[in-house]
Scaffold this motif. Structure first.
Motif, PDB file in Angstrom:
ATOM      1  N   ASP A  51      -4.356   3.031  -0.541  1.00 17.39           N
ATOM      2  CA  ASP A  51      -5.041   2.220   0.458  1.00 17.39           C
ATOM      3  C   ASP A  51      -6.369   1.631  -0.013  1.00 17.39           C
ATOM      4  O   ASP A  51      -6.625   0.448   0.179  1.00 17.39           O
ATOM      5  CB  ASP A  51      -5.299   3.061   1.720  1.00 17.39           C
ATOM      6  N   SER A 104       0.848  -1.186   0.000  1.00 24.46           N
ATOM      7  CA  SER A 104       0.000   0.000   0.000  1.00 24.46           C
ATOM      8  C   SER A 104       0.888   1.241   0.000  1.00 24.46           C
ATOM      9  O   SER A 104       2.011   1.215   0.488  1.00 24.46           O
ATOM     10  CB  SER A 104      -0.944  -0.023   1.204  1.00 24.46           C
ATOM     11  N   PHE A 163      -5.756  -1.031  -2.502  1.00 26.56           N
ATOM     12  CA  PHE A 163      -4.984  -2.107  -1.885  1.00 26.56           C
ATOM     13  C   PHE A 163      -5.883  -3.007  -1.034  1.00 26.56           C
ATOM     14  O   PHE A 163      -5.905  -4.214  -1.192  1.00 26.56           O
ATOM     15  CB  PHE A 163      -3.857  -1.521  -1.030  1.00 26.56           C
TER      16      PHE A 163
END
Lengths: 553, 320
Positions: free
Chosen positions: A434, A402, A437
Motif C-alpha cells: 500500500d 496494491s 502503491f
C-alpha cells in the motif's frame, strides 16, 4: 547395546510425542478430529478462551459479531472503513443518511437553505444531548468543526468535507482559528455560508469528519479521550479491550429515540468467523469468496440465512492518460473492449459480484440501468489497436495493483490474459504494498492501475468531480478534458436536481466512451444473518445500522 | 564472585550501545523508504496538501537526524516511545502488550516441543552410534532444519489443512485451539536438529565417563544407566545452551509464521506496522526484540558460567 534399550528410548520419544499431541487435543476440547467445519468445536468453551465468547445465551437485545480493533475513534481523523463502522454508532452529526441513503434530521431537527443556495440555517433539536446528558448547543458544532479543520488535529479529510464553508480553508491552513462563514445565532440556531451554492453540502455533513465531539472532554483529556468518547450517537462505547472485545451500549436518550437493540458485542480476537457463526457464537458475519459456493448452495442449511447487499463502491482499471500508450483514447478503448468482464464475473468471481454498467453505482442519484460501458468485442478491439498511433510499436505496459507478496488476484490475472489473447499485448503485473502503491500513484508513476473507489456520500460529485476534474488533487488518471471540466463546474452549483443529475449522466457517458476507466465490478457484501435477528440490513455505505435491530435468541 | 558481577556489568553495558545502534539504523531506514504513514492511512483521500500539513504536525517534515534527536530525547527523558500513527487512541505499550503475550505463548509451545522431540532423538542417536540409525534420525531433522519457515508453513498447511482437513489453514482461535498446532510445528521443526545434535554430542561425552562405567559395572540395566545417569548429566548443558539460541530462532521464525498464518503476535504486528509505515511501532518492536535477544544470550552465558567453571575463568568467551 541391547535392543531393549533402543526400544525403550524410541518408546520414550514416542510416548512424549503422543502425550504432547493428546495434551494439545484435550486442551482444544476434543475438536482435533473431523473436518474443517467442526474443527474448532468446543474451543470456545475452554475457560481460558477469550471472554468474548462466554456471553450468556439467554441474553436478549444483544447482537454479537466479529470485528477488529478500530485504529482511531476520533471522527475528525478516522479515514479507514474499519474505524468508521464504530464511529457512526458512537457519534453523530447534524444530519444523517437513512437506509435508502436519503437525508434525515439528526442533531439538527430542521434547516433552511437561502434562495441563492449559499446560506444554510440549522435548528438544533433541543432534546439533542451528549451521552453524558449534556445538551448539544451550537457552540459544540462550531467547536467540533473548527477542531476538525485545525492543523493540530491532523485530519486529512477535514478540508474535503468541511472546506466548502467560507473561511474553513483559512482554519485548515493555519491562517485563522475560527470559521468566518459560521455564525452562531443562538444556542440552538446557527448559519453556515458556503463559497458556492453546492447542493451536496448536506451530504458531506453525514461523513464522520463533521460529527460532533464533546469539547469539555477533549480539553480535559486531549490525548486519550477516545478511549471513553462522549458522543451524540445512539451507542456508547461501554468497553474496549484491545484484541479481545468491544461493547457498545445503547444511549436511550438519543435525540432520535432509544435504540431497540441494547447491546452490540464485537469479538476482536480473530479466527474463523464462519465457524463461530455456525457454532452460534456470533449472530452475523460476512462471507468470503471461498465460502460463497457453500452458502449459495440451496441444499446447504446456511443458504436460508444468506443475504447479499450492494455496496456503493466500484472496482476499476484506471489509465494514466498522460503517458504512452494510454494517451491515445483508441488504445484505452481497445483495452476496454478486450476484457470479457461477464465471463470473469461468472467464472472467477462465481457470479457473486455484478459487472459495472457504468461508473455510478445503483443507489447513487444519477444512476441509470442501461449499460454505458463497452461490450466485449475482441474483433473491434484489435481493429482499434491497429488504428492507434501505437500500432506496431506498443511500449511495455505494466498494470499496478496494491497488495504485497501475495499471489496476484485471479481477477487481475484473467484481465491480463484477456489482453494477451485478444490484443496480443503482454501486460506485466506489478504488485506494490500500500505505502509504495499510493505514493507512486500520487506521483503518476503508473501506466495503469487496478483499484477501487468507495463513495463517501451518495452524490455523483463525490466520484466524477473528485476523480476526473482536470485539476482535482485526486485525479489519478491525469484526465484532462475541457468539455468535461466545464460540465463538472456547472453541475457543482446547479440548483435544479434533475438538470444537475442530467449533467452527471452526460459526463459519465462521455468518460466511459472515452475509456478514461474500464469500470469492472460493483462491490457487494455477502453475509449470513441468524433468523432470530430482525430488522438488520447491511447498509450500502458505512452508516449507523443497529438502532432498529431486534434479537430474540 | 566479584569477577562474575563485573562480567555481568560489562555485558549489560553493551545493551544500551546495541540498542542505540539498532534504533538509529531502524529509525533511519524506515523513514528513508518509500511512502509514509500519513499517505498510507488516508486511503482513497489523496490530498498532497493535507498530507503535508499532517506531516508537519507530526514533525515528519524535519530532517531525519533531527527527528531522531527529538525521538531519543523523548525516550530517554520521559520514557516516551512516541505515537502510533495507526492506533492513535492508544500508547505503544498498550498496543504491543497483547501481541507480546500471544508471541511468548506460541514461542513457549514451540520451545517445549523442540526439546521434547530433540533430546530423546539426540540421546537415541548417541546410544545408536555406529549403526545406520544414528545418522538417519539426525538427518531427518537436519532436513527440516534446512527448510526455511517460509516454506515449512505452506507445506504444513497443504498437508494438514488442504489435503487432510485436520487443522484450520490459518487464522487464530485463541491460544488453546487447533489453530496453534501448525504454527507450533512450523516453529519447532527447524530447531529440533540443533537440540538433537547437541544432546547427541553431550551424551556421547557422558557415555565415556567413569561413573557410567561404574554404573554398568554395578549391574544396572541399560535403561537405568541411560535414563538416570547419562541423560541427567548431558541434558542440563543442552538446555541452557540452546535456550538462548532457540529464543533467537523463535523470534525470527515467529515473524514469518505469524504473518503467514494470521496469528496476532508481535511478528504479524511488526509486519503490519512495516506495511503501514507505523515508524514508532516498528522501532519499539525492534527494540523489544533486540533486548530479548541480548538478554537471552546473556542468560545463556551466565548459565554456562554457573555450570562450568572453565568458562568463568576464561571470561565467558567459550560458547557451545
Amino acid at each position: 547395546m541391547s535392543n531393549r534399550l533402543t526400544l525403550a528410548i524410541a518408546g520414550v520419544a514416542a510416548v512424549l510425542i503422543i502425550v504432547l499431541a493428546v495434551v494439545l487435543i484435550l486442551v482444544v476440547g476434543g475438536g482435533g478430529g473431523g473436518d474443517k467445519k467442526t474443527v474448532a468445536d468446543g474451543g470456545s468453551s475452554t475457560p481460558a478462551a477469550p471472554a468474548a465468547k462466554t456471553s450468556s445465551p439467554a441474553a436478549s437485545g444483544e447482537l454479537r459479531l466479529r470485528g477488529s480493533d478500530p485504529l482511531v475513534l476520533d471522527p475528525a481523523v478516522a479515514e479507514d472503513a474499519g474505524s468508521a463502522a464504530y464511529i457512526v454508532e458512537i457519534f453523530s452529526g447534524l444530519v444523517r443518511l437513512d437506509k435508502d441513503l436519503k437525508l434525515q434530521p439528526d442533531v439538527a431537527e430542521r434547516w433552511e437553505v437561502s434562495a441563492d443556495g449559499l446560506t444554510y440555517t440549522f435548528h438544533l433539536n433541543k432534546n439533542a444531548t451528549f451521552q453524558d446528558g449534556r445538551p448539544v448547543t451550537t457552540d459544540d458544532v462550531k467547536y467540533s468543526w473548527e477542531r476538525a479543520l485545525n492543523p493540530d488535529t491532523g485530519s486529512i479529510t477535514a478540508e474535503n468535507f468541511l472546506g466548502d464553508i467560507v473561511g474553513a480553508k483559512d482554519v485548515s491552513r493555519g491562517r485563522a482559528t475560527e470559521i468566518s462563514g459560521l455564525k452562531i445565532i443562538d444556542d440552538l440556531t446557527l448559519s453556515v455560508t458556503l463559497d458556492a451554492p453546492k447542493p451536496y453540502f448536506l451530504y458531506k455533513l453525514t461523513y464522520p469528519t463533521g460529527f460532533l465531539v464533546d469539547q469539555r472532554q477533549i480539553k480535559a483529556n486531549p490525548k486519550r479521550w477516545t478511549q471513553q468518547p462522549n458522543g451524540t450517537g445512539p451507542y456508547k462505547l461501554a468497553k474496549w479491550k484491545l484484541g479481545e472485545q468491544l461493547v457498545l451500549q445503547s444511549y436511550d436518550n438519543n435525540v432520535l429515540g432509544a435504540p431497540k437493540l441494547k447491546t452490540v458485542t464485537y469479538d476482536l480476537s480473530g479466527g474463523s468467523a464462519l465457524v463461530d457463526y455456525e457454532d452460534g457464537n456470533i449472530d452475523l458475519t460476512g462471507v468470503g469468496l471461498d465460502d460463497l459456493d457453500r452458502v449459495q448452495d440451496p441444499n446447504d442449511k446456511l443458504n436460508k440465512e444468506y443475504v447479499q447487499t450492494p455496496n456503493e463502491a466500484i472496482d476499476y482499471i484506471g489509465f494514466n492518460t498522460n503517458v504512452k500508450p494510454f494517451d491515445d483514447p483508441k488504445v484505452r478503448q481497445a483495452f476496454a473492449m478486450a476484457v470479457d468482464r461477464k465471463k470473469i464475473a461468472e467464472v472467477v468471481l462465481k457470479g457473486a459480484i455484478p459487472v459495472a454498467n457504468g461508473i455510478l453505482m445503483p443507489g447513487v442519484p444519477g444512476y441509470t440501468q442501461d449499460d454505458k460501458t463497452y461490450a466485449y468485442d475482441p474483433q473491434k478491439a484489435k481493429q482499434l489497436l491497429a488504428e492507434s498511433k501505437y500500432a506496431g510499436n506498443m511500449p511495455e505496459i505494466t498494470l499496478a495493483e496494491s497488495g504485497a507478496g501475495a499471489t496476484v488476484g485471479p481477477t487481475t490475472e484473467a484481465i491480463v490474459q484477456n489482453w494477451k489473447d485478444n490484443l496480443g499485448v503482454d501486460v506485466k503485473i506489478q504488485q506494490a504494498e500500500d505505502a509504495t502503491f499510493f505514493s507512486d500513484l500520487d506521483q503518476g508513476r503508473y501506466q495503469m492501475f487496478h483499484i477501487g473507489w468507495v463513495m463517501d456520500y451518495p452524490d455523483p460529485e463525490d466520484l466524477l468531480d473528485i476523480l476526473f476534474y482536470s485539476t482535482s488533487r485526486q485525479n489519478n488518471s491525469r484526465y484532462s478534458n475541457p468539455d468535461i471540466d466545464k460540465k463538472l463546474e456547472a453541475a457543482r452549483t446547479e440548483q435544479d436536481t434533475e438538470k444537475r443529475l442530467a449533467i452527471y449522466r452526460d459526463v459519465e457517458k462521455q468518460l466511459v466512451q472515452d475509456a478514461a476507466w474500464i469500470p469492472m465490478f460493483f462491490e457487494t457484501t455477502h453475509a449470513l444473518v441468524k433468523p432470530y435477528v430482525k430488522g438488520f440490513e447491511f447498509p450500502p455505505m458505512i452508516i449507523e445500522r443497529f438502532r432498529d435491530v431486534e434479537v430474540n435468541r | 564472585m566479584e569477577g562474575l558481577a563485573g562480567y555481568i556489568l560489562r555485558r549489560l553495558l553493551f545493551l544500551p550501545l546495541t540498542l542505540l545502534v539498532v534504533s538509529f539504523a531502524t529509525f533511519y531506514i524506515t523513514r528513508w523508504g518509500p511512502g509514509d504513514p500519513i499517505s498510507v492511512y488516508s486511503g482513497q483521500y489523496r490530498d498532497p496538501e493535507a498530507f503535508a500539513r499532517v506531516r508537519h504536525k507530526y514533525g515528519l517534515d524535519k530532517p531525519i537526524i533531527e527527528q531522531y534527536g527529538i525521538y531519543m530525547k523523548g525516550l530517554l527523558l520521559h520514557g516516551d516511545l512516541g505515537e502510533s500513527y495507526r492506533y492513535r487512541d492508544r500508547t505503544i505499550p498498550e498496543v504491543l502488550r497483547p501481541k507480546i503475550w500471544v508471541s511468548v505463548r506460541l514461542g513457549l509451545y514451540a520451545f517445549i516441543l523442540t526439546f521434547l522431540i530433540g533430546i530423546p532423538t539426540g540421546v537415541f542417536a548417541a546410544v545408536k552410534q555406529g549403526s545406520w540409525l544414528d545418522p538417519f534420525v539426525i538427518s531427518v531433522f537436519l532436513f527440516f532444519q534446512s527448510i526455511p519457515v517460509l516454506v515449512t508453513v505452506p507445506m504444513l498447511v497443504l498437508l494438514f489443512a488442504a489435503k487432510l482437513h485436520w487443522l484450520p489453514a490459518g487464522g487464530f482461535d485463541g491460544l488453546f485451539s487447533t489453530s496453534m498446532i501448525i504454527p507450533t510445528l512450523a516453529l519447532s521443526l527447524g530447531g529440533i536438529a540443533g537440540v538433537a545434535r547437541l544432546a547427541r554430542a553431550t551424551t556421547l561425552g557422558t557415555l565415556g565417563e567413569d561413573f557410567v562405567r561404574t554404573a554398568r559395572a554395578k549391574g544396572l540395566d541399560e535403561f537405568t544407566v541411560i535414563g538416570r545417569h547419562v541423560v541427567r548429566n548431558s541434558v542440563v548443558p543442552v538446555m541452557t545452551t540452546l535456550i538462548g539460541l532457540s529464543v533467537v530462532g523463535l523470534l525470527e521464525g515467529a515473524l514469518f509464521t505469524e504473518t503467514l498464518l494470521g496469528i496476532p503476535g508481535v511478528g504479524l504486528f511488526l509486519y503490519e506496522s512495516v506495511k503501514g509505515r507505523d515508524y514508532n511501532v516498528i522501532l519499539a518492536s525492534v527494540l523489544l526484540v533486540t533486548t530479548a535477544f541480548v538478554i537471552a544470550n546473556l542468560v545463556v552465558d551466565l548459565a554456562l558460567i554457573v555450570i562450568d567453571p572453565r568458562v568463568r575463568d576464561s571470561g565467558g568467551s567459550v560458547r557451545a
